[in-house]
Design an enzyme around this catalytic site. Sequence first.
Site, PDB file in Angstrom:
ATOM      1  N   PRO A 147       8.170  10.233   3.466  1.00  0.00           N
ATOM      2  CA  PRO A 147       8.002   8.868   3.370  1.00  0.00           C
ATOM      3  C   PRO A 147       6.870   8.455   2.473  1.00  0.00           C
ATOM      4  O   PRO A 147       5.759   9.164   2.757  1.00  0.00           O
ATOM      5  CB  PRO A 147       7.992   7.964   4.607  1.00  0.00           C
ATOM      6  N   ASP A 148       6.910   7.369   1.655  1.00  0.00           N
ATOM      7  CA  ASP A 148       5.432   6.939   0.978  1.00  0.00           C
ATOM      8  C   ASP A 148       5.048   5.961   2.136  1.00  0.00           C
ATOM      9  O   ASP A 148       5.370   6.021   3.049  1.00  0.00           O
ATOM     10  CB  ASP A 148       5.807   6.437  -0.491  1.00  0.00           C
ATOM     11  N   PHE A 149       3.972   5.189   1.626  1.00  0.00           N
ATOM     12  CA  PHE A 149       3.503   4.178   2.545  1.00  0.00           C
ATOM     13  C   PHE A 149       3.831   2.913   2.489  1.00  0.00           C
ATOM     14  O   PHE A 149       3.821   2.257   3.547  1.00  0.00           O
ATOM     15  CB  PHE A 149       1.568   4.375   2.263  1.00  0.00           C
ATOM     16  N   ARG A 150       4.106   2.456   1.426  1.00  0.00           N
ATOM     17  CA  ARG A 150       4.228   0.960   1.316  1.00  0.00           C
ATOM     18  C   ARG A 150       5.660   0.517   0.906  1.00  0.00           C
ATOM     19  O   ARG A 150       5.830  -0.634   0.497  1.00  0.00           O
ATOM     20  CB  ARG A 150       3.161   0.401   0.064  1.00  0.00           C
ATOM     21  N   ASP A 193      -0.021  15.927   1.752  1.00  0.00           N
ATOM     22  CA  ASP A 193       1.004  16.849   2.250  1.00  0.00           C
ATOM     23  C   ASP A 193       0.888  18.403   1.908  1.00  0.00           C
ATOM     24  O   ASP A 193       1.821  19.025   2.219  1.00  0.00           O
ATOM     25  CB  ASP A 193       2.705  16.155   2.096  1.00  0.00           C
ATOM     26  N   ASN A 221      -2.105  12.538  -2.258  1.00  0.00           N
ATOM     27  CA  ASN A 221      -1.517  13.070  -1.013  1.00  0.00           C
ATOM     28  C   ASN A 221      -2.137  13.986  -0.244  1.00  0.00           C
ATOM     29  O   ASN A 221      -2.946  14.943  -0.652  1.00  0.00           O
ATOM     30  CB  ASN A 221       0.059  13.606  -1.788  1.00  0.00           C
ATOM     31  N   HIS A 262      -7.762  12.416  -1.123  1.00  0.00           N
ATOM     32  CA  HIS A 262      -7.876  11.822   0.265  1.00  0.00           C
ATOM     33  C   HIS A 262      -7.978  13.170   1.214  1.00  0.00           C
ATOM     34  O   HIS A 262      -7.508  12.760   2.319  1.00  0.00           O
ATOM     35  CB  HIS A 262      -6.723  11.207   0.559  1.00  0.00           C
TER      36      HIS A 262
HETATM   37  P1  OAD Z   1       2.340   3.853  -1.966  1.00  0.00           P
HETATM   38  O1  OAD Z   1       3.274   4.110  -0.634  1.00  0.00           O
HETATM   39  O2  OAD Z   1       1.308   2.892  -1.841  1.00  0.00           O
HETATM   40  O3  OAD Z   1       2.987   3.880  -3.219  1.00  0.00           O
HETATM   41  C1  OAD Z   1       3.951   4.893  -3.511  1.00  0.00           C
HETATM   42  C2  OAD Z   1       4.578   4.338  -4.954  1.00  0.00           C
HETATM   43  O4  OAD Z   1       5.392   5.127  -5.405  1.00  0.00           O
HETATM   44  C3  OAD Z   1       5.207   2.983  -4.924  1.00  0.00           C
HETATM   45  O5  OAD Z   1       5.018   2.054  -6.130  1.00  0.00           O
HETATM   46  C4  OAD Z   1       6.779   3.371  -4.878  1.00  0.00           C
HETATM   47  O6  OAD Z   1       7.507   2.311  -5.479  1.00  0.00           O
HETATM   48  C5  OAD Z   1       6.692   4.695  -5.670  1.00  0.00           C
HETATM   49  N1  OAD Z   1       7.780   5.583  -5.429  1.00  0.00           N
HETATM   50  C6  OAD Z   1       8.134   5.931  -4.054  1.00  0.00           C
HETATM   51  N2  OAD Z   1       9.310   6.746  -4.312  1.00  0.00           N
HETATM   52  C7  OAD Z   1       9.521   6.874  -5.444  1.00  0.00           C
HETATM   53  C8  OAD Z   1      10.548   7.530  -6.117  1.00  0.00           C
HETATM   54  N3  OAD Z   1      11.540   8.442  -5.489  1.00  0.00           N
HETATM   55  N4  OAD Z   1      10.796   7.420  -7.560  1.00  0.00           N
HETATM   56  C9  OAD Z   1       9.929   6.583  -8.215  1.00  0.00           C
HETATM   57  N5  OAD Z   1       8.878   5.764  -7.528  1.00  0.00           N
HETATM   58  C10 OAD Z   1       8.445   5.870  -6.171  1.00  0.00           C
HETATM   59  O7  OAD Z   1       1.267   5.201  -1.987  1.00  0.00           O
HETATM   60  P2  OAD Z   1       0.032   5.689  -2.675  1.00  0.00           P
HETATM   61  O8  OAD Z   1      -0.125   4.856  -3.625  1.00  0.00           O
HETATM   62  O9  OAD Z   1       0.136   7.193  -2.571  1.00  0.00           O
HETATM   63  O10 OAD Z   1      -4.120   6.797   2.012  1.00  0.00           O
HETATM   64  O11 OAD Z   1      -1.045   5.243  -1.340  1.00  0.00           O
HETATM   65  C11 OAD Z   1      -2.302   5.437  -1.551  1.00  0.00           C
HETATM   66  C12 OAD Z   1      -2.976   5.685  -0.320  1.00  0.00           C
HETATM   67  O12 OAD Z   1      -2.603   4.665   0.689  1.00  0.00           O
HETATM   68  C13 OAD Z   1      -2.554   7.044   0.636  1.00  0.00           C
HETATM   69  O13 OAD Z   1      -3.204   8.054  -0.028  1.00  0.00           O
HETATM   70  C14 OAD Z   1      -2.715   6.770   2.042  1.00  0.00           C
HETATM   71  C15 OAD Z   1      -2.462   5.228   2.079  1.00  0.00           C
HETATM   72  O14 OAD Z   1      -3.295   4.581   2.821  1.00  0.00           O
HETATM   73  C16 OAD Z   1      -4.711   7.637   3.062  1.00  0.00           C
HETATM   74  O15 OAD Z   1      -3.601   8.226   3.945  1.00  0.00           O
HETATM   75  C17 OAD Z   1      -6.041   7.814   3.532  1.00  0.00           C
END
Ligand code: OAD
Length: 374
Positions: free
Chosen positions: A56-59, A132, A130, A149
């Site tokens: 999963p992503d974060f947000r 991972d 990332n 990170h």
């Molecule tokens: P986010 O979860 O903030 O953003 C992920 C982005 O990817 C979002 O804009 C989603 O819409 C997009 N996304 C996800 N899946 C997708 C898909 N299949 N196709 C197209 N777009 C997709 O994650 P990050 O920006 O990586 O820090 O977050 C940055 C940091 O925040 C992380 O490194 C983490 C967190 O706090 C730490 O762990 C220290």
Amino acid sequence: MSSSVSEPTESSPAGPTVKSSPRGGLASVSRLVKLGRCKNVVVVAGAGISTASGIPDFRTPGTGLYANLAKYNIPYPEAIFNIDYFSNDPRPFFSLAKELYPGRHRPNYIHYFIHMLHHKGLLLRMYTQNIDGLEKISGIPDDKLVEAHGSFATASCHLCYTPFPAQEAKSSIMSDKVPVCTFCQATVKPDIVFFGEDLPEKYFLHSKDFPKADLLIVMGTSLQIEPFASLVNTVRSTVPRLLLNRDAVGPFQKVPLKKGDYMELGDLVDTVRRFAEILGWHSEIQDLMAGRENGTILTSSFPASSVLSRNVRGRGPTQTKTTGLGRRGASEPRGRIPPKSRPGARGPSSSSEKSDSETDSKSTVSTVSSSPSN
Ligand code: OAD
């Protein structure tokens, strides 16, 4: 060079659909690549490149990690990665770390596309947020990769930075024990960067790389976390920037887009595959992927028993505000303080952190038979 945008069309019950404009970003940028204008490509990536691998992503509301931390009883989602919170109570993070430790997931097409950029001799550097480890597993060499990170590959004391064997830390965490520093007895943690900590020394490469870049590709990140997010503004003003993401983020939210900025919105695997097809790289990427994966199943998901799967239902989305990572604030990207200023800190010779001269001379092993094209 003209800028172009993939414009959202009307929403459908399944959510907004996106169509590319006739002079779509992928076509324009592909033309530049084919003309040989992009030989120092910098890639900036985030969690969105790994969702196709089952992480999963974060947000993302509902499915993102931050929407699914209820069981940890923490005051706000990002506390799980806050160094002060960890110092006080490492258990929530260690509990989550059991699920986050690399090993269960495989790289996907997007990681191999970036590897192919390297294979073609076009990748100056990939900057990933990332943790991972999938970039490395896909074969992108250390010298082409900045894990801004941090990663689980090394571990150290969160207080005095004395290195600790990573495997031993993992074994302790996996068996619900707290790894303890042999020097000061404080808690050891994997070297992923928490809020309130400095970024790794290797992050400093950005000050040389970004001014040298001739194409910036931003993929799968919300660009919400500083100082990383501001990196995208440090390429020269004439350098094309291409956003590949589900939604417009950071400077790509500007209407109209800045001249030289492009974006292609939609699912990343689909978009990257189309990009590869236009470039004529698709079958080479498939070969590379097949060669490295050697029959491994490519997509997986967290086990049904994991907190991430279990808590997805019944929890509303959690949207966080823009947050700075590190103590120094958004406008001032800084790397980890050089080790010599901190007794016991990790030295620059730590395995994954090579000097620039070392990195530029390092050769690469690839499973693809053709050689780099420049
Ligand atoms: P986010 O979860 O903030 O953003 C992920 C982005 O990817 C979002 O804009 C989603 O819409 C997009 N996304 C996800 N899946 C997708 C898909 N299949 N196709 C197209 N777009 C997709 O994650 P990050 O920006 O990586 O820090 O977050 C940055 C940091 O925040 C992380 O490194 C983490 C967190 O706090 C730490 O762990 C220290």
